[in-house]
Design an enzyme around this catalytic site. Structure first.
Site, mmCIF file in Angstrom:
data_model
loop_
_atom_site.group_PDB
_atom_site.id
_atom_site.type_symbol
_atom_site.label_atom_id
_atom_site.label_comp_id
_atom_site.label_asym_id
_atom_site.label_seq_id
_atom_site.Cartn_x
_atom_site.Cartn_y
_atom_site.Cartn_z
ATOM 1 N N ASP A 89 -2.786 0.774 7.447
ATOM 2 C CA ASP A 89 -2.536 1.508 8.692
ATOM 3 C C ASP A 89 -3.222 2.863 8.738
ATOM 4 O O ASP A 89 -3.643 3.410 7.715
ATOM 5 C CB ASP A 89 -1.035 1.748 8.866
ATOM 6 C CG ASP A 89 -0.517 2.842 7.932
ATOM 7 O OD1 ASP A 89 -0.805 2.760 6.721
ATOM 8 O OD2 ASP A 89 0.139 3.770 8.417
ATOM 9 N N GLY A 134 1.675 -2.501 3.279
ATOM 10 C CA GLY A 134 0.235 -2.800 3.294
ATOM 11 C C GLY A 134 -0.145 -4.185 2.793
ATOM 12 O O GLY A 134 -1.116 -4.767 3.248
ATOM 13 N N VAL A 165 -9.883 3.283 5.097
ATOM 14 C CA VAL A 165 -10.009 2.001 5.802
ATOM 15 C C VAL A 165 -8.683 1.593 6.448
ATOM 16 O O VAL A 165 -7.607 2.017 6.018
ATOM 17 C CB VAL A 165 -10.514 0.881 4.857
ATOM 18 C CG1 VAL A 165 -11.953 1.149 4.436
ATOM 19 C CG2 VAL A 165 -9.614 0.734 3.638
ATOM 20 N N GLU A 197 -1.355 -6.151 -4.329
ATOM 21 C CA GLU A 197 -1.584 -4.851 -3.683
ATOM 22 C C GLU A 197 -2.664 -4.960 -2.617
ATOM 23 O O GLU A 197 -3.595 -5.758 -2.753
ATOM 24 C CB GLU A 197 -2.071 -3.850 -4.741
ATOM 25 C CG GLU A 197 -0.964 -3.058 -5.407
ATOM 26 C CD GLU A 197 -0.478 -1.908 -4.519
ATOM 27 O OE1 GLU A 197 -0.698 -1.956 -3.298
ATOM 28 O OE2 GLU A 197 0.122 -0.980 -5.059
ATOM 29 N N ASP A 249 -6.549 3.124 -4.707
ATOM 30 C CA ASP A 249 -7.344 4.303 -4.364
ATOM 31 C C ASP A 249 -7.449 5.165 -5.623
ATOM 32 O O ASP A 249 -8.292 4.908 -6.482
ATOM 33 C CB ASP A 249 -6.637 5.005 -3.186
ATOM 34 C CG ASP A 249 -7.400 6.169 -2.606
ATOM 35 O OD1 ASP A 249 -8.604 6.289 -2.867
ATOM 36 O OD2 ASP A 249 -6.802 6.972 -1.872
HETATM 37 P P1 5GP Z 1 -3.281 5.583 -4.741
HETATM 38 O O1 5GP Z 1 -4.122 6.817 -4.471
HETATM 39 O O2 5GP Z 1 -2.005 5.964 -5.438
HETATM 40 O O3 5GP Z 1 -4.083 4.536 -5.469
HETATM 41 O O4 5GP Z 1 -2.930 4.976 -3.322
HETATM 42 C C1 5GP Z 1 -1.830 5.364 -2.592
HETATM 43 C C2 5GP Z 1 -1.685 4.559 -1.338
HETATM 44 O O5 5GP Z 1 -2.361 5.222 -0.293
HETATM 45 C C3 5GP Z 1 -2.283 3.138 -1.267
HETATM 46 O O6 5GP Z 1 -1.509 2.181 -1.888
HETATM 47 C C4 5GP Z 1 -2.341 2.938 0.237
HETATM 48 O O7 5GP Z 1 -1.090 2.620 0.773
HETATM 49 C C5 5GP Z 1 -2.743 4.307 0.675
HETATM 50 N N1 5GP Z 1 -4.206 4.313 0.840
HETATM 51 C C6 5GP Z 1 -5.144 4.643 -0.060
HETATM 52 N N2 5GP Z 1 -6.375 4.525 0.454
HETATM 53 C C7 5GP Z 1 -6.196 4.070 1.737
HETATM 54 C C8 5GP Z 1 -7.093 3.736 2.799
HETATM 55 O O8 5GP Z 1 -8.337 3.812 2.707
HETATM 56 N N3 5GP Z 1 -6.524 3.312 3.965
HETATM 57 C C9 5GP Z 1 -5.178 3.219 4.133
HETATM 58 N N4 5GP Z 1 -4.748 2.795 5.317
HETATM 59 N N5 5GP Z 1 -4.299 3.522 3.156
HETATM 60 C C10 5GP Z 1 -4.805 3.950 1.964
#
Ligand code: 5GP
Length: 189
Positions: A158, A43, A152, A98, A102
């Site tokens: 992706d 990403g 997003v 990063e 999320d």
């Molecule tokens: P975390 O929930 O641990 O912060 O995020 C885990 C991972 O999920 C992120 O690093 C990213 O790769 C993926 N992710 C989280 N939100 C989104 C989003 O809105 N779109 C996409 N494409 N990937 C996301």
């Protein structure tokens, strides 16, 4: 991209303007220091490439790839390393780059993993952050945009491995998005 796209959330020129301002700040903060940028695959490829080129200090670059396991739509914070750094970061100034924060669980794991290797300093630059989705409080020194709690795509992000090449950040039309994060999973690699 036509009918798959619901709306453009952040146009390409706004992304580039923000990256330029983040790069100016980072260049000032790390002036005279030997900085290592660590990008998280896949990403962060776009933000890493554009940020690195906008910096006016010399940097080294290295990459990690991780996979986050989640139950359903939630990231669990249980992370597996797919690709580790080649660089020994002991006593190095490290900036983790990063794409998106999320829940923050993946980032929290990455920070504790990197910190255990005793870098001289460790900070985070995240292009996007979803404050409403935070499940853990992680300090991010350089934030591009706070965005709503929506899924997003684009600019590295992706859906089922597609849309990473969009030059902007957007949301998907409901007919594409369908089942939501379950289908996408939390697979970072
Ligand atoms: P975390 O929930 O641990 O912060 O995020 C885990 C991972 O999920 C992120 O690093 C990213 O790769 C993926 N992710 C989280 N939100 C989104 C989003 O809105 N779109 C996409 N494409 N990937 C996301």
């Amino acid at each position: 991209m036509g009918a798959d796209l619901e709306k453009v959330l952040i146009p390409a020129d706004e992304l580039q303007a923000k990256i330029a301002s983040l790069a100016a700040q980072i260049s000032t903060d790390y002036s005279g220091r030997n900085l290592l940028l660590v990008g998280v695959l896949k990403g962060a490829v776009m933000v890493m490439a554009d940020l690195a080129r906008a910096l006016d200090i010399p940097v080294e670059m290295d990459w990690m790839a991780v996979s986050s396991y989640g139950s359903g739509t939630k990231s669990s914070g249980v992370v597996r390393t797919i690709l580790d750094l080649k660089t020994d970061i002991t006593d190095r100034h490290v900036l983790l780059v990063e794409d998106i924060v999320d829940s923050g669980l993946t980032l929290a794991w990455l920070i504790s993993n990197l910190r255990s290797r005793n870098p001289a300093s460790l900070e985070v630059c995240a292009l996007l952050r979803k404050p409403e989705a935070a499940r853990i409080d992680v300090y991010v020194k350089y934030v591009g945009f706070n965005i709503p709690n929506e899924f997003v795509i684009g600019y590295g992000l992706d859906y089922a491995e597609k849309y990473r090449n969009l030059p902007f950040v957007g949301t998907l039309a409901p007919h594409v998005y369908g089942g939501g994060r379950e289908q996408h999973g939390n697979n970072r690699d």
